[in-house]
Design a protein around this motif. Structure first.
Motif, PDB file in Angstrom:
ATOM      1  N   VAL A 285       0.727  -1.139  -0.122  1.00 40.30           N
ATOM      2  CA  VAL A 285       0.267  -0.023  -0.229  1.00 40.30           C
ATOM      3  C   VAL A 285       0.810   1.220   0.053  1.00 40.30           C
ATOM      4  CG1 VAL A 285      -1.886   1.117   1.239  1.00 40.30           C
ATOM      5  CG2 VAL A 285      -1.955  -1.011   1.219  1.00 40.30           C
ATOM      6  N   TYR A 286       1.736   1.161   0.805  1.00 37.27           N
ATOM      7  CA  TYR A 286       2.836   2.437   0.802  1.00 37.27           C
ATOM      8  C   TYR A 286       3.574   2.770  -0.366  1.00 37.27           C
ATOM      9  CZ  TYR A 286       7.462   4.382   1.346  1.00 37.27           C
ATOM     10  OH  TYR A 286       8.716   5.033   1.103  1.00 37.27           O
TER      11      TYR A 286
ATOM     12  N   VAL B 138       2.410   1.749  -3.361  1.00 30.28           N
ATOM     13  CA  VAL B 138       1.477   2.065  -4.484  1.00 30.28           C
ATOM     14  C   VAL B 138       1.192   3.836  -4.236  1.00 30.28           C
ATOM     15  CG1 VAL B 138      -1.059   1.996  -5.470  1.00 30.28           C
ATOM     16  CG2 VAL B 138       0.302  -0.051  -5.075  1.00 30.28           C
ATOM     17  N   LYS B 139       0.736   4.180  -2.833  1.00 33.56           N
ATOM     18  CA  LYS B 139       0.482   5.517  -2.498  1.00 33.56           C
ATOM     19  C   LYS B 139       1.329   6.342  -2.988  1.00 33.56           C
ATOM     20  CE  LYS B 139      -3.474   4.890  -0.477  1.00 33.56           C
ATOM     21  NZ  LYS B 139      -4.941   5.465  -1.008  1.00 33.56           N
ATOM     22  N   THR B 140       2.807   6.116  -2.932  1.00 30.54           N
ATOM     23  CA  THR B 140       3.922   6.808  -3.134  1.00 30.54           C
ATOM     24  C   THR B 140       4.426   6.908  -4.529  1.00 30.54           C
ATOM     25  OG1 THR B 140       5.400   5.373  -2.324  1.00 30.54           O
ATOM     26  CG2 THR B 140       4.611   6.723  -0.799  1.00 30.54           C
ATOM     27  N   ASP B 141       3.802   6.012  -5.248  1.00 32.28           N
ATOM     28  CA  ASP B 141       4.193   5.593  -6.978  1.00 32.28           C
ATOM     29  C   ASP B 141       5.588   5.301  -6.661  1.00 32.28           C
ATOM     30  OD1 ASP B 141       1.778   6.455  -8.095  1.00 32.28           O
ATOM     31  OD2 ASP B 141       2.516   8.303  -8.389  1.00 32.28           O
ATOM     32  N   ASN B 142       6.385   4.631  -5.596  1.00 33.73           N
ATOM     33  CA  ASN B 142       7.548   4.338  -5.679  1.00 33.73           C
ATOM     34  C   ASN B 142       7.361   2.832  -5.981  1.00 33.73           C
ATOM     35  OD1 ASN B 142       8.492   6.534  -4.689  1.00 33.73           O
ATOM     36  ND2 ASN B 142       8.678   5.579  -2.464  1.00 33.73           N
TER      37      ASN B 142
ATOM     38  N   LYS C 257      -1.504  -5.331  -6.533  1.00 33.30           N
ATOM     39  CA  LYS C 257      -2.462  -4.453  -5.469  1.00 33.30           C
ATOM     40  C   LYS C 257      -3.536  -5.566  -4.947  1.00 33.30           C
ATOM     41  CE  LYS C 257      -2.996  -0.058  -7.354  1.00 33.30           C
ATOM     42  NZ  LYS C 257      -3.733   0.764  -8.388  1.00 33.30           N
TER      43      LYS C 257
END
Length: 347
Positions: A25-26, A28-32, A46
């Motif tokens: 989730v981290y 995906v949220k940061t696009d990293n 996901k």
């Protein structure tokens, strides 16, 4: 085993599973997450996070149930009780905890010059296409030399026919030439095609290169500066490299990171990008050698946008594209610093 101790094992498993789900989730949220996998794989990852969450919730349920003295029974005649060895349990759980801790502790960074030096910068992106065409011609030659082979020409010219099919280099060397015919006539046809202004003759193709030939005609006829767009990065470089003699003198613009090798001149460096098909494990660096009088102004791994004239040169005994710089500016690293194969190319 004591039910309290058994519930602890369920709790540790739940914690590890929640940890992996939170890490996904981290990212995906940061696009990293794009540092590690191609965009087309993101949805699958996901869904894996959803799976981790679901199994972790079940492990929490097992923790509570076992803590109060109720143990699950599957009637499979196997002993599912965890080992009583502290060392063995530490090693097993450590196999999952260690990579998770590394993920959270280490910074997410893009690949650059140091990895490109280890993998080897590819300065001729058309090599793989040329190898496919060459290997196909070799296979055809071997099949024709086999006992009982007949030289009948199919009605539709193609890679498997005896009707000469122009090769991507501009020569009219087809399967017949690969089978042992003399090169004199094909050389004449090659010089004729080279002087022709007909796009179909300028950019000959077979079934491996027909999409590149069509794109080459488009780039040639559009005129002006050839833009190397991110969504067609590898396809554009491969097309120009495949028909390099036709694009000499044309202008090109591309953006990438600066990469150098020890045997390059002081005025030279490579503008490169990493291409990824699935994940960072299959990353490969591709780039274009550029020549600029004040090349030392740009440090390794800095990002630049270069506009220059396409030329041809030799590097490490290989014919490659060279961009003679006319304009160069510093650039901000792209949000998605890698480029990916365009699966719609030629569709």
């Amino acid at each position: 085993m004591n039910t309290k101790l058994l519930s602890l094992h369920h709790l540790i498993k739940a914690t590890i599973l929640f940890g992996f789900a939170m890490y996904i989730v981290y990212l995906v949220k940061t696009d990293n997450i794009l540092y590690y996998i191609a965009p087309r794989m993101v949805d699958y990852v996901k869904w894996s996070a959803v799976g981790f969450y679901a199994i972790a919730v079940y492990q929490v349920y097992q923790t509570i149930r076992t803590f109060w003295g109720s143990k699950a029974a599957c009637d499979c005649d196997h002993d599912h009780t965890p080992s009583r060895s502290v060392l063995k349990n530490a090693l097993i759980y450590g196999l999952f905890c260690f990579p998770l801790l590394l993920g959270f502790a280490l910074p997410d960074t893009t690949m650059g010059s140091s990895l490109a030096a280890k993998k080897g910068m590819n300065l001729s992106s058309a090599n793989s296409v040329k190898k496919e065409t060459s290997s196909n011609a070799t296979a055809l030659s071997e099949s024709l030399s086999a006992p009982g082979a007949t030289a009948t020409a199919p009605s539709t010219p193609g890679i498997g026919s005896l009707t000469p099919v122009p090769s991507p280099s501009g020569n009219s060397a087809g399967a017949g030439n690969a089978a042992g015919t003399t090169a004199g006539s094909s050389a004449g046809a090659g010089s004729s095609a080279k002087s022709s202004t007909d796009p179909d003759e300028m950019f000959p193709s077979d079934k491996f290169t027909q999409h590149y030939a069509a794109y080459a005609k488009q780039l040639y006829q559009d005129g002006g500066v050839i833009p190397v767009k991110e969504e067609l990065f590898l396809e554009t470089l491969t097309t120009v490299d495949l028909y390099l003699d036709k694009f000499v003198g044309k202008k090109m613009q591309l953006t990438g990171f600066v990469y150098r090798e020890d045997d390059m001149k002081n005025t030279q460096f490579v503008v490169g990008r990493f291409t990824i098909q699935c994940c960072s494990a299959d990353a490969s660096p591709y780039g274009v050698l550029v020549d600029y009088d004040r090349a030392e102004q740009f440090a390794d791994d800095s990002w630049v946008t270069v506009t220059g004239t396409i030329q041809q040169t030799k590097f490490n005994d290989m014919d490659i594209m060279l961009l003679k710089v006319e304009k160069i500016t510093k650039a901000e690293p792209a949000k998605a610093q890698y480029v990916y194969p365009n699966f719609d190319f030629g569709a």
